[in-house]
Write an enzyme that holds these catalytic residues in place. Sequence first.
Site, PDB file in Angstrom:
ATOM      1  N   SER A  22       0.819  -1.222   0.000  1.00  0.00           N
ATOM      2  CA  SER A  22       0.000   0.000   0.000  1.00  0.00           C
ATOM      3  C   SER A  22       0.847   1.263   0.000  1.00  0.00           C
ATOM      4  O   SER A  22       0.309   2.370   0.057  1.00  0.00           O
ATOM      5  CB  SER A  22      -0.923  -0.003   1.222  1.00  0.00           C
ATOM      6  OG  SER A  22      -0.171  -0.165   2.411  1.00  0.00           O
ATOM      7  N   ASN A 109      -2.045  -2.309  13.528  1.00  0.00           N
ATOM      8  CA  ASN A 109      -3.502  -2.130  13.493  1.00  0.00           C
ATOM      9  C   ASN A 109      -3.926  -0.860  14.221  1.00  0.00           C
ATOM     10  O   ASN A 109      -4.813  -0.136  13.780  1.00  0.00           O
ATOM     11  CB  ASN A 109      -4.211  -3.331  14.099  1.00  0.00           C
ATOM     12  CG  ASN A 109      -3.993  -4.587  13.274  1.00  0.00           C
ATOM     13  OD1 ASN A 109      -3.436  -4.515  12.177  1.00  0.00           O
ATOM     14  ND2 ASN A 109      -4.397  -5.731  13.804  1.00  0.00           N
ATOM     15  N   THR A 154     -40.015  26.314  -7.908  1.00  0.00           N
ATOM     16  CA  THR A 154     -40.259  24.933  -7.465  1.00  0.00           C
ATOM     17  C   THR A 154     -40.557  24.161  -8.736  1.00  0.00           C
ATOM     18  O   THR A 154     -41.108  24.730  -9.689  1.00  0.00           O
ATOM     19  CB  THR A 154     -41.449  24.825  -6.482  1.00  0.00           C
ATOM     20  OG1 THR A 154     -42.631  25.233  -7.170  1.00  0.00           O
ATOM     21  CG2 THR A 154     -41.264  25.682  -5.245  1.00  0.00           C
ATOM     22  N   HIS A 155     -40.180  22.910  -8.785  1.00  0.00           N
ATOM     23  CA  HIS A 155     -40.342  22.095  -9.997  1.00  0.00           C
ATOM     24  C   HIS A 155     -39.692  22.739 -11.216  1.00  0.00           C
ATOM     25  O   HIS A 155     -40.119  22.508 -12.343  1.00  0.00           O
ATOM     26  CB  HIS A 155     -41.828  21.848 -10.305  1.00  0.00           C
ATOM     27  CG  HIS A 155     -42.635  21.407  -9.133  1.00  0.00           C
ATOM     28  ND1 HIS A 155     -42.847  20.072  -8.832  1.00  0.00           N
ATOM     29  CD2 HIS A 155     -43.259  22.114  -8.144  1.00  0.00           C
ATOM     30  CE1 HIS A 155     -43.598  19.988  -7.744  1.00  0.00           C
ATOM     31  NE2 HIS A 155     -43.839  21.214  -7.295  1.00  0.00           N
ATOM     32  N   SER A 276     -14.298  26.186 -26.858  1.00  0.00           N
ATOM     33  CA  SER A 276     -14.429  24.939 -27.621  1.00  0.00           C
ATOM     34  C   SER A 276     -13.333  24.894 -28.675  1.00  0.00           C
ATOM     35  O   SER A 276     -12.945  25.923 -29.227  1.00  0.00           O
ATOM     36  CB  SER A 276     -15.802  24.906 -28.285  1.00  0.00           C
ATOM     37  OG  SER A 276     -15.780  24.055 -29.409  1.00  0.00           O
ATOM     38  N   LYS A 282     -18.046  29.637 -28.167  1.00  0.00           N
ATOM     39  CA  LYS A 282     -18.425  29.011 -26.905  1.00  0.00           C
ATOM     40  C   LYS A 282     -17.667  29.541 -25.699  1.00  0.00           C
ATOM     41  O   LYS A 282     -16.481  29.863 -25.768  1.00  0.00           O
ATOM     42  CB  LYS A 282     -18.192  27.504 -27.002  1.00  0.00           C
ATOM     43  CG  LYS A 282     -19.115  26.843 -27.994  1.00  0.00           C
ATOM     44  CD  LYS A 282     -20.494  26.604 -27.409  1.00  0.00           C
ATOM     45  CE  LYS A 282     -20.388  25.372 -26.584  1.00  0.00           C
ATOM     46  NZ  LYS A 282     -21.564  24.835 -26.050  1.00  0.00           N
ATOM     47  N   ASN A 284     -17.794  27.922 -21.985  1.00  0.00           N
ATOM     48  CA  ASN A 284     -18.427  26.812 -21.259  1.00  0.00           C
ATOM     49  C   ASN A 284     -18.123  26.846 -19.761  1.00  0.00           C
ATOM     50  O   ASN A 284     -17.010  27.181 -19.364  1.00  0.00           O
ATOM     51  CB  ASN A 284     -17.957  25.477 -21.844  1.00  0.00           C
ATOM     52  CG  ASN A 284     -18.389  25.303 -23.291  1.00  0.00           C
ATOM     53  OD1 ASN A 284     -19.462  25.759 -23.676  1.00  0.00           O
ATOM     54  ND2 ASN A 284     -17.543  24.682 -24.081  1.00  0.00           N
ATOM     55  N   GLU A 289     -19.171  22.332 -14.034  1.00  0.00           N
ATOM     56  CA  GLU A 289     -19.498  20.960 -14.466  1.00  0.00           C
ATOM     57  C   GLU A 289     -18.569  19.961 -13.783  1.00  0.00           C
ATOM     58  O   GLU A 289     -18.987  18.864 -13.403  1.00  0.00           O
ATOM     59  CB  GLU A 289     -19.363  20.840 -15.981  1.00  0.00           C
ATOM     60  CG  GLU A 289     -20.418  21.645 -16.734  1.00  0.00           C
ATOM     61  CD  GLU A 289     -20.074  21.741 -18.212  1.00  0.00           C
ATOM     62  OE1 GLU A 289     -20.727  21.091 -19.014  1.00  0.00           O
ATOM     63  OE2 GLU A 289     -19.132  22.477 -18.569  1.00  0.00           O
ATOM     64  N   TYR A 316      -9.720  -6.529  13.121  1.00  0.00           N
ATOM     65  CA  TYR A 316      -9.028  -6.054  11.927  1.00  0.00           C
ATOM     66  C   TYR A 316      -9.063  -7.099  10.824  1.00  0.00           C
ATOM     67  O   TYR A 316      -8.891  -8.296  11.071  1.00  0.00           O
ATOM     68  CB  TYR A 316      -7.559  -5.710  12.234  1.00  0.00           C
ATOM     69  CG  TYR A 316      -6.816  -5.233  11.000  1.00  0.00           C
ATOM     70  CD1 TYR A 316      -6.915  -3.911  10.576  1.00  0.00           C
ATOM     71  CD2 TYR A 316      -6.047  -6.115  10.239  1.00  0.00           C
ATOM     72  CE1 TYR A 316      -6.265  -3.477   9.428  1.00  0.00           C
ATOM     73  CE2 TYR A 316      -5.395  -5.684   9.092  1.00  0.00           C
ATOM     74  CZ  TYR A 316      -5.502  -4.368   8.688  1.00  0.00           C
ATOM     75  OH  TYR A 316      -4.856  -3.938   7.559  1.00  0.00           O
ATOM     76  N   GLN A 321      -7.543  -1.956   4.670  1.00  0.00           N
ATOM     77  CA  GLN A 321      -6.521  -1.154   3.996  1.00  0.00           C
ATOM     78  C   GLN A 321      -7.131  -0.390   2.815  1.00  0.00           C
ATOM     79  O   GLN A 321      -6.603   0.627   2.384  1.00  0.00           O
ATOM     80  CB  GLN A 321      -5.403  -2.083   3.515  1.00  0.00           C
ATOM     81  CG  GLN A 321      -4.292  -1.400   2.757  1.00  0.00           C
ATOM     82  CD  GLN A 321      -3.118  -2.337   2.549  1.00  0.00           C
ATOM     83  OE1 GLN A 321      -2.437  -2.699   3.499  1.00  0.00           O
ATOM     84  NE2 GLN A 321      -2.880  -2.748   1.315  1.00  0.00           N
ATOM     85  N   LYS A 324      -8.155   3.717   2.479  1.00  0.00           N
ATOM     86  CA  LYS A 324      -7.334   4.922   2.333  1.00  0.00           C
ATOM     87  C   LYS A 324      -7.537   5.682   1.038  1.00  0.00           C
ATOM     88  O   LYS A 324      -7.709   6.903   1.042  1.00  0.00           O
ATOM     89  CB  LYS A 324      -5.867   4.552   2.500  1.00  0.00           C
ATOM     90  CG  LYS A 324      -5.555   4.464   3.954  1.00  0.00           C
ATOM     91  CD  LYS A 324      -4.246   3.854   4.259  1.00  0.00           C
ATOM     92  CE  LYS A 324      -4.373   3.124   5.544  1.00  0.00           C
ATOM     93  NZ  LYS A 324      -5.227   1.916   5.476  1.00  0.00           N
TER      94      LYS A 324
HETATM   95  N1  ARG Z   1      -1.297  -1.410   5.879  1.00  0.00           N
HETATM   96  C1  ARG Z   1      -2.318  -1.944   6.701  1.00  0.00           C
HETATM   97  C2  ARG Z   1      -3.588  -1.132   6.609  1.00  0.00           C
HETATM   98  O1  ARG Z   1      -3.574  -0.082   6.093  1.00  0.00           O
HETATM   99  C3  ARG Z   1      -1.914  -1.949   8.129  1.00  0.00           C
HETATM  100  C4  ARG Z   1      -1.118  -3.124   8.434  1.00  0.00           C
HETATM  101  C5  ARG Z   1      -1.768  -4.073   9.277  1.00  0.00           C
HETATM  102  N2  ARG Z   1      -1.536  -5.294   8.612  1.00  0.00           N
HETATM  103  C6  ARG Z   1      -1.820  -6.481   9.134  1.00  0.00           C
HETATM  104  N3  ARG Z   1      -1.606  -7.516   8.424  1.00  0.00           N
HETATM  105  N4  ARG Z   1      -2.307  -6.598  10.366  1.00  0.00           N
HETATM  106  O2  ARG Z   1      -4.646  -1.567   7.031  1.00  0.00           O
END
Ligand code: ARG
Length: 459
Positions: A22, A109, A154-155, A276, A282, A284, A289, A316, A321, A324
């Site tokens: 990650s 964790n 309205t509408h 454009s 144009k 725009n 948008e 967990y 993961q 993110k």
């Molecule tokens: N990179 C992991 C996450 O974002 C955290 C690591 C925990 N990994 C694990 N195998 N317990 O969730």
Amino acid sequence: MKLWGGRFETGPSEIFERFSGSLDFDRKLVFADIEGSRAFANALARAGIVSAAERDRLLQAFDEIGREARDAHYFDGATDEDVHTFVIRKLGEKAGTLAGKIHTGRSRNEQVSLDTRLYLRTAADALLRGLTELMSALLDLAGKYPDAVIPGYTHLRRAQAVLWPHYLLAYFEMFSRDFERVEQARARANVLPLGSGALAGSGFPFDRHAIAKDLKFPAITRNSMDVSGDRDFALDFLYSSSLVMLHLSRLSEDWILYSSEEFEWMSLGDGVTSGSSLMPQKKNPDSLELIRGKTGRVFGALTSLFVTMKGLPMTYNRDMQEDKEPLFEAFEQTLSSLSMATVVAQSVTLHPAKPAAAAEDSWVVATDLAEELARSGTAFHRAHQIVGQLVLESVKSGKKPSQWTGAELAAFAPEFKPEMARLLNPVEGMKSRALEGGTAPAAVARALDEARTRLKALV
Ligand code: ARG
């Protein structure tokens, strides 16, 4: 580098390593990870696990990593599993075997929960600033045309006349509730998870309240399993961002319409519009948008994390993961949309004659007339019917409201008094909506003043 391996006879396959890594995205947590790890080094020293001198070496190493991480190429070529592993490898390069002590009683964790919370605190602060800047631009735009009259819809059919500032203050209210929601999301994230271990609590005598103080958390979490298993604080953030985007999207939709040739109420600045490649004429509204378009991405982020979490057994699971990228995505898109909307608002020129004519040419005064009849003693149901007939007659004969005289009104129905003809001007009828929250000019002026005061208290 890996933070585990003793139990394995062979290493991970290349495909698994790439699949599960990650670092490419969670590197955005690097400063949060360093901040949290510094506080943890202090905690280790307080618990007697490292000496004061060792703590200082760790802190110094973290500071160096923090300085180096400002370089955009810092992560080039790194193959560590995640940002936490990356930082510990760097720590090892600087502090040698001492780095091996930093995970005493700490699990990734809880670390990932901590880092995400620290990240969200900063992200929430940025959104709050973005919101107040937009709210300020809306109030400025309201103040520029305090008397402009527009038909409210309205509408998407002309309904009743309102003042331009009244319309903008509606969005001000929505964004001020968004401000509260982002503040609440920040408060939910603002709780220290450290000291929870992997799921069962830490086996070392950490002073969790001291760590909280170090990291400026006003409270600590109460259950270690909740910490490793929960991401609802992230969902709160995604939900509050989604509502910001929803409101931005509707504002965008309004202004795309209002700046069109069909409406011509307003012009958007050249700086926020584009041309454009084919059609030379144009101009725009791409900025608006794109805000409307990005709204879908942010809703997608909320949905994505909802679905990720819904079937997970306690506590967990690596699925988590996947929180993110949606979080970063939602934050970045919402923040940039807020700045874009602010610049668009600053660029708007209203052409008040257009919406005023739209109000005058239509029957937005119908309710005003019916209510005036009711005030003079006609039952409202009857008043409604009389004015409905007046509108029907006018539509048939192509007569505009302003073309009726007082005498003609009185001839049309005995309930009409000739002086009621003044209400054929939308500005007159508006004056009767003088309750708090209504569009009477005095009420709107007061609301605008109050909004300015409320905004000052937020910044
Ligand atoms: N990179 C992991 C996450 O974002 C955290 C690591 C925990 N990994 C694990 N195998 N317990 O969730």
